[in-house]
Design an enzyme around this catalytic site. Sequence first.
Site, PDB file in Angstrom:
ATOM      1  N   GLY A 158       5.559 -23.003  -2.674  1.00  0.00           N
ATOM      2  CA  GLY A 158       4.672 -22.718  -3.399  1.00  0.00           C
ATOM      3  C   GLY A 158       4.944 -22.276  -5.448  1.00  0.00           C
ATOM      4  O   GLY A 158       6.055 -22.076  -5.267  1.00  0.00           O
ATOM      5  N   THR A 237       7.697 -10.318   0.240  1.00  0.00           N
ATOM      6  CA  THR A 237       7.067  -9.949  -0.510  1.00  0.00           C
ATOM      7  C   THR A 237       4.923 -10.680  -0.330  1.00  0.00           C
ATOM      8  O   THR A 237       4.349 -11.025  -1.370  1.00  0.00           O
ATOM      9  CB  THR A 237       6.918 -10.031  -2.388  1.00  0.00           C
ATOM     10  N   ARG A 239       2.885 -11.649   3.259  1.00  0.00           N
ATOM     11  CA  ARG A 239       1.917 -11.146   4.189  1.00  0.00           C
ATOM     12  C   ARG A 239       2.181 -10.053   5.153  1.00  0.00           C
ATOM     13  O   ARG A 239       3.779 -10.972   5.482  1.00  0.00           O
ATOM     14  CB  ARG A 239       1.608 -11.812   4.215  1.00  0.00           C
ATOM     15  N   GLU A 268      -0.260  -2.778   7.914  1.00  0.00           N
ATOM     16  CA  GLU A 268      -0.551  -2.615   6.628  1.00  0.00           C
ATOM     17  C   GLU A 268      -1.883  -1.307   6.041  1.00  0.00           C
ATOM     18  O   GLU A 268      -2.917  -1.393   6.441  1.00  0.00           O
ATOM     19  CB  GLU A 268      -0.937  -3.552   5.669  1.00  0.00           C
ATOM     20  N   HIS A 287       2.521  -2.313  -1.356  1.00  0.00           N
ATOM     21  CA  HIS A 287       2.297  -3.849  -1.356  1.00  0.00           C
ATOM     22  C   HIS A 287       1.877  -3.933  -3.400  1.00  0.00           C
ATOM     23  O   HIS A 287       0.474  -3.555  -3.436  1.00  0.00           O
ATOM     24  CB  HIS A 287       0.651  -3.562  -1.016  1.00  0.00           C
TER      25      HIS A 287
HETATM   26  C1  GLV Z   1      -2.091  -9.948  -2.908  1.00  0.00           C
HETATM   27  O1  GLV Z   1      -1.737 -10.160  -2.193  1.00  0.00           O
HETATM   28  C2  GLV Z   1      -2.203 -10.865  -3.391  1.00  0.00           C
HETATM   29  O2  GLV Z   1      -2.882 -12.910  -2.455  1.00  0.00           O
HETATM   30  O3  GLV Z   1      -3.113 -11.726  -4.791  1.00  0.00           O
END
Ligand code: GLV
Length: 328
Positions: A158, A237, A239, A268, A287
């Site tokens: 995406g 980066t 989930r 987390e 995160h």
């Molecule tokens: C952060 O993890 C988001 O989804 O913006």
Amino acid sequence: MAGMPRVFVTRKIPAAGLQRLQAGAAVTVWPGELPPPPDILRAQVAGCTGLLSLVTDRVDEALLDAAGPQLRVVSQMAVGVDNIDLDACTARGVPVGHTPGVLTETTADLAWALLLAAARRVVDGERFVRSGNWKTFDPLHMLGLDVHGATLGCVGFGRIGQAVARRAHGFGMRVLYAQPRALAAAEAGAARHVPLATLLRESDFITLHTPLNPQTRHLIGTPQFELMKRSAVLINTARGPIVDPQALYAALHAGQIAHAALDVTDPEPILMDSPLLQLENLTITPHVGSATLQTRDRMAVLAAENMLAGLAGARMPHCANPQVYATV
Ligand code: GLV
């Protein structure tokens, strides 16, 4: 303030967004450094018309019940909404705002920061120097992996996956992507659509960019690690639960893959007694994919705009459950 709709904001957010929100709502901000515990969140949201949430808040039937039938809007300051029961919101006619687009490039930058740090052992090097071990130049020490000319595999292609791939062209990389739908040539650029198994077998760097949903939970587990090169680097980066943490530990510990670089974990935050934290071949950040001054401002403003549109009964700029507009 009298007559303005009541909105609860679950954490301190950048002033740019808060001020925008305060122009159209009577706002209460949770002052804690940690998210409000579920019972306090339920008490705070009771009687509110709007809830501005973060990824750390669980928005489920229980919370919607506690809020009451006057709740008209949930606006999340994040692109991912896996913490929110979207079906429950839709069933109640509650639109859910989120913040796509404004964090795309910033998150892609962090995926690259982790990729380069892992490939060139930046964190190892830093630890080595600070602990007083740098005695000389050593031709056999701190050897990393070439990034230029390597193959990058994007799992999920995406906005963020594509932004990561655009940067790869500057490094002369070959880019593969795996997701159910192949993109039109104009969108995919030089990136090649391949089955996930091919991507895992051929990539030197594997970077995850799918949303978390029942199809992607533990998408990367033991069978997937077994397909990867022993020199592979995994970057997450997206989930945490997209990767099975026990399988990840086993793969890193056994040298089945070379390194993992994680900005997200499951659970987390990661538990301090997690065996993952004992591994030298793991790089980890807390995160922070969208954590720049500019991007957090943009996210807060967009979250405020989604909220104000929803409160006014107008279509939100970015709604995660647009089907709600067909049912209200
Ligand atoms: C952060 O993890 C988001 O989804 O913006």
